[in-house]
Motif scaffolding. Sequence first.
Motif, PDB file in Angstrom:
ATOM      1  N   SER A   1       0.836  -1.193   0.000  1.00 42.75           N
ATOM      2  CA  SER A   1       0.000   0.000   0.000  1.00 42.75           C
ATOM      3  C   SER A   1       0.877   1.252   0.000  1.00 42.75           C
ATOM      4  CB  SER A   1      -0.912   0.016   1.235  1.00 42.75           C
ATOM      5  OG  SER A   1      -1.604   1.251   1.340  1.00 42.75           O
ATOM      6  N   THR A   2       0.390   2.306  -0.635  1.00 43.46           N
ATOM      7  CA  THR A   2       1.091   3.589  -0.604  1.00 43.46           C
ATOM      8  C   THR A   2       0.444   4.552   0.395  1.00 43.46           C
ATOM      9  OG1 THR A   2      -0.264   4.438  -2.421  1.00 43.46           O
ATOM     10  CG2 THR A   2       1.827   3.383  -3.005  1.00 43.46           C
ATOM     11  N   GLU A   3      -0.604   4.120   1.077  1.00 43.82           N
ATOM     12  CA  GLU A   3      -1.281   4.983   2.046  1.00 43.82           C
ATOM     13  C   GLU A   3      -0.390   5.198   3.264  1.00 43.82           C
ATOM     14  OE1 GLU A   3      -5.232   5.124   4.967  1.00 43.82           O
ATOM     15  OE2 GLU A   3      -4.868   3.385   3.675  1.00 43.82           O
ATOM     16  N   LEU A   4      -0.148   6.451   3.579  1.00 46.04           N
ATOM     17  CA  LEU A   4       0.691   6.781   4.718  1.00 46.04           C
ATOM     18  C   LEU A   4      -0.105   6.697   6.008  1.00 46.04           C
ATOM     19  CD1 LEU A   4       2.624   9.871   3.324  1.00 46.04           C
ATOM     20  CD2 LEU A   4       3.490   7.552   3.615  1.00 46.04           C
ATOM     21  N   LYS A   5       0.529   6.128   7.040  1.00 49.75           N
ATOM     22  CA  LYS A   5      -0.083   6.007   8.349  1.00 49.75           C
ATOM     23  C   LYS A   5       0.930   6.445   9.399  1.00 49.75           C
ATOM     24  CE  LYS A   5      -3.066   2.071   7.189  1.00 49.75           C
ATOM     25  NZ  LYS A   5      -3.459   0.688   7.591  1.00 49.75           N
ATOM     26  N   GLY A   6       0.450   6.619  10.627  1.00 51.01           N
ATOM     27  CA  GLY A   6       1.347   6.899  11.735  1.00 51.01           C
ATOM     28  C   GLY A   6       1.021   8.198  12.446  1.00 51.01           C
ATOM     29  N   PHE A   7       1.586   8.339  13.651  1.00 51.26           N
ATOM     30  CA  PHE A   7       1.329   9.515  14.468  1.00 51.26           C
ATOM     31  C   PHE A   7       1.759  10.794  13.764  1.00 51.26           C
ATOM     32  CE2 PHE A   7       2.916  12.682  17.468  1.00 51.26           C
ATOM     33  CZ  PHE A   7       1.741  12.975  18.154  1.00 51.26           C
ATOM     34  N   ASP A   8       2.984  10.815  13.201  1.00 52.86           N
ATOM     35  CA  ASP A   8       3.463  12.015  12.527  1.00 52.86           C
ATOM     36  C   ASP A   8       2.554  12.399  11.360  1.00 52.86           C
ATOM     37  OD1 ASP A   8       5.675  12.485  14.152  1.00 52.86           O
ATOM     38  OD2 ASP A   8       7.035  11.304  12.900  1.00 52.86           O
ATOM     39  N   ILE A   9       2.115  11.410  10.608  1.00 52.38           N
ATOM     40  CA  ILE A   9       1.267  11.671   9.443  1.00 52.38           C
ATOM     41  C   ILE A   9      -0.056  12.297   9.874  1.00 52.38           C
ATOM     42  CG2 ILE A   9       0.112  10.635   7.458  1.00 52.38           C
ATOM     43  CD1 ILE A   9       3.239  10.586   7.392  1.00 52.38           C
ATOM     44  N   ASP A  10      -0.679  11.708  10.892  1.00 53.68           N
ATOM     45  CA  ASP A  10      -1.977  12.212  11.338  1.00 53.68           C
ATOM     46  C   ASP A  10      -1.858  13.595  11.959  1.00 53.68           C
ATOM     47  OD1 ASP A  10      -2.887   9.803  10.447  1.00 53.68           O
ATOM     48  OD2 ASP A  10      -3.676   9.102  12.362  1.00 53.68           O
ATOM     49  N   LEU A  11      -0.762  13.842  12.707  1.00 57.12           N
ATOM     50  CA  LEU A  11      -0.578  15.159  13.295  1.00 57.12           C
ATOM     51  C   LEU A  11      -0.337  16.208  12.203  1.00 57.12           C
ATOM     52  CD1 LEU A  11      -0.383  16.805  15.918  1.00 57.12           C
ATOM     53  CD2 LEU A  11       2.088  16.367  15.907  1.00 57.12           C
ATOM     54  N   ALA A  12       0.463  15.867  11.208  1.00 56.25           N
ATOM     55  CA  ALA A  12       0.724  16.793  10.101  1.00 56.25           C
ATOM     56  C   ALA A  12      -0.569  17.145   9.375  1.00 56.25           C
ATOM     57  CB  ALA A  12       1.728  16.178   9.127  1.00 56.25           C
ATOM     58  N   LYS A  13      -1.404  16.154   9.117  1.00 49.90           N
ATOM     59  CA  LYS A  13      -2.682  16.405   8.444  1.00 49.90           C
ATOM     60  C   LYS A  13      -3.579  17.297   9.297  1.00 49.90           C
ATOM     61  CE  LYS A  13      -2.894  12.161   5.676  1.00 49.90           C
ATOM     62  NZ  LYS A  13      -3.624  10.879   5.471  1.00 49.90           N
ATOM     63  N   ALA A  14      -3.569  17.077  10.623  1.00 54.70           N
ATOM     64  CA  ALA A  14      -4.399  17.889  11.519  1.00 54.70           C
ATOM     65  C   ALA A  14      -3.931  19.341  11.516  1.00 54.70           C
ATOM     66  CB  ALA A  14      -4.363  17.315  12.930  1.00 54.70           C
ATOM     67  N   VAL A  15      -2.604  19.565  11.501  1.00 56.89           N
ATOM     68  CA  VAL A  15      -2.065  20.926  11.443  1.00 56.89           C
ATOM     69  C   VAL A  15      -2.488  21.604  10.146  1.00 56.89           C
ATOM     70  CG1 VAL A  15       0.064  22.274  11.217  1.00 56.89           C
ATOM     71  CG2 VAL A  15      -0.107  20.511  12.990  1.00 56.89           C
ATOM     72  N   ALA A  16      -2.303  20.916   9.033  1.00 57.88           N
ATOM     73  CA  ALA A  16      -2.653  21.489   7.732  1.00 57.88           C
ATOM     74  C   ALA A  16      -4.147  21.799   7.654  1.00 57.88           C
ATOM     75  CB  ALA A  16      -2.247  20.532   6.616  1.00 57.88           C
ATOM     76  N   GLU A  17      -4.959  20.882   8.104  1.00 55.74           N
ATOM     77  CA  GLU A  17      -6.415  21.081   8.044  1.00 55.74           C
ATOM     78  C   GLU A  17      -6.837  22.291   8.878  1.00 55.74           C
ATOM     79  OE1 GLU A  17     -10.600  18.638   8.840  1.00 55.74           O
ATOM     80  OE2 GLU A  17      -8.652  17.691   9.248  1.00 55.74           O
ATOM     81  N   ARG A  18      -6.264  22.432  10.076  1.00 54.37           N
ATOM     82  CA  ARG A  18      -6.626  23.558  10.943  1.00 54.37           C
ATOM     83  C   ARG A  18      -6.235  24.888  10.298  1.00 54.37           C
ATOM     84  NH1 ARG A  18      -8.015  23.403  16.323  1.00 54.37           N
ATOM     85  NH2 ARG A  18      -8.727  21.337  15.663  1.00 54.37           N
ATOM     86  N   LEU A  19      -5.202  24.860   9.463  1.00 54.28           N
ATOM     87  CA  LEU A  19      -4.753  26.069   8.778  1.00 54.28           C
ATOM     88  C   LEU A  19      -5.440  26.254   7.426  1.00 54.28           C
ATOM     89  CD1 LEU A  19      -0.952  25.833   9.627  1.00 54.28           C
ATOM     90  CD2 LEU A  19      -2.513  27.652  10.361  1.00 54.28           C
ATOM     91  N   GLY A  20      -6.362  25.355   7.076  1.00 57.42           N
ATOM     92  CA  GLY A  20      -7.069  25.452   5.810  1.00 57.42           C
ATOM     93  C   GLY A  20      -6.224  25.093   4.611  1.00 57.42           C
ATOM     94  N   LEU A  21      -5.227  24.226   4.835  1.00 56.39           N
ATOM     95  CA  LEU A  21      -4.287  23.850   3.789  1.00 56.39           C
ATOM     96  C   LEU A  21      -4.343  22.350   3.512  1.00 56.39           C
ATOM     97  CD1 LEU A  21      -1.202  25.874   5.106  1.00 56.39           C
ATOM     98  CD2 LEU A  21      -2.825  26.590   3.333  1.00 56.39           C
ATOM     99  N   THR A  22      -3.760  21.957   2.397  1.00 57.56           N
ATOM    100  CA  THR A  22      -3.580  20.549   2.068  1.00 57.56           C
ATOM    101  C   THR A  22      -2.223  20.081   2.581  1.00 57.56           C
ATOM    102  OG1 THR A  22      -4.918  20.747   0.067  1.00 57.56           O
ATOM    103  CG2 THR A  22      -3.414  18.875   0.173  1.00 57.56           C
ATOM    104  N   ALA A  23      -2.156  18.867   3.139  1.00 62.50           N
ATOM    105  CA  ALA A  23      -0.880  18.278   3.568  1.00 62.50           C
ATOM    106  C   ALA A  23      -0.311  17.440   2.437  1.00 62.50           C
ATOM    107  CB  ALA A  23      -1.090  17.408   4.803  1.00 62.50           C
ATOM    108  N   GLU A  24       0.938  17.698   2.089  1.00 58.08           N
ATOM    109  CA  GLU A  24       1.665  16.874   1.130  1.00 58.08           C
ATOM    110  C   GLU A  24       2.933  16.371   1.786  1.00 58.08           C
ATOM    111  OE1 GLU A  24       0.129  18.730  -3.120  1.00 58.08           O
ATOM    112  OE2 GLU A  24       2.268  18.759  -2.633  1.00 58.08           O
ATOM    113  N   PHE A  25       3.352  15.167   1.400  1.00 58.69           N
ATOM    114  CA  PHE A  25       4.497  14.530   2.044  1.00 58.69           C
ATOM    115  C   PHE A  25       5.543  14.155   0.998  1.00 58.69           C
ATOM    116  CE2 PHE A  25       2.630  14.189   6.184  1.00 58.69           C
ATOM    117  CZ  PHE A  25       1.258  14.133   5.940  1.00 58.69           C
TER     118      PHE A  25
END
Length: 285
Positions: A63-87
């Motif tokens: 699978s290419t789906e990213l998982k993990g604490f860092d991934i979820d925290l990064a997505k939460a930061v981006a979402e709160r700022l109204g942005l898209t998270a890219e890795f």
Amino acid sequence: MKRLLPTMLGLASATFISLAGAAQATGDEKLAAALPDAVRTAGKLNFAISLAYPPMEYNDAGSTELKGFDIDLAKAVAERLGLTAEFQNVEFPQLIPQVVTGRSDMIITAFSDKVERQTQLDFIDYFKTGNVFYSSVDHEAEIKTEADLCGKTVAVATGTSWVTWAEELGKSICPPGKLITVIQIPTQAEHIMQIRQGRAQASVIGLEGLLDLMKQEPGKFYQIGDVGDVNYYGIAFAKANGELRDAVHATLDALKADGTYTQILDRYGLKEAGVEEFKINGATK
């Protein structure tokens, strides 16, 4: 302890894979107003990561789906700022060049805040880690503390800083003729096999690794003694990117205040590794 890395790196080129994260969402306008204009215009945050290190960042086999604490925290930061998270997934030695040359906005990948790294980067410390001894529960009656490891054999990952840490701790707590015997073996799976076969009585792992192991195999393993050599993983920014650093810092505070940060920790069984305060450049060694 993740991987050993030279702390001062040249600006070498790196090959990376761009992996899209959370969809852009309506965020907190006040927090978003603190973003640099270029980031707000781009509509995304680019996070540099280095796979794989479960439970922090990983993907399942096939699978290419990213998982993990860092991934979820990064997505939460981006979402709160109204942005898209890219890795951007890069080799571990390329993380610093990736950020200081502006190819990524920040590093979030179990990356330790160290004083020598602060010459090039600013950190927001967001996750407590350290070294721990552990064993299978059938040793729990005989091995309760680090001192009970004197005269015993401990399996440690080859070539890591855990080797020196275990040896030095043994010298500090054990009688000269009853030191901890450290054997170097590459993988955690092999360490566990050594314990189960009686060739070793314990092993060493990072705090988050043990918490993940105990979550994946409940009731089979336990921690021996306290967390040693406590240090912190930091979200790392180029020195010139202080405006973005401050915007992310305020966003983390908001995520902690509303319980989102704790929810993500709990999702991966990492509550013990949470921080009370998101310090900037908190490392002193």
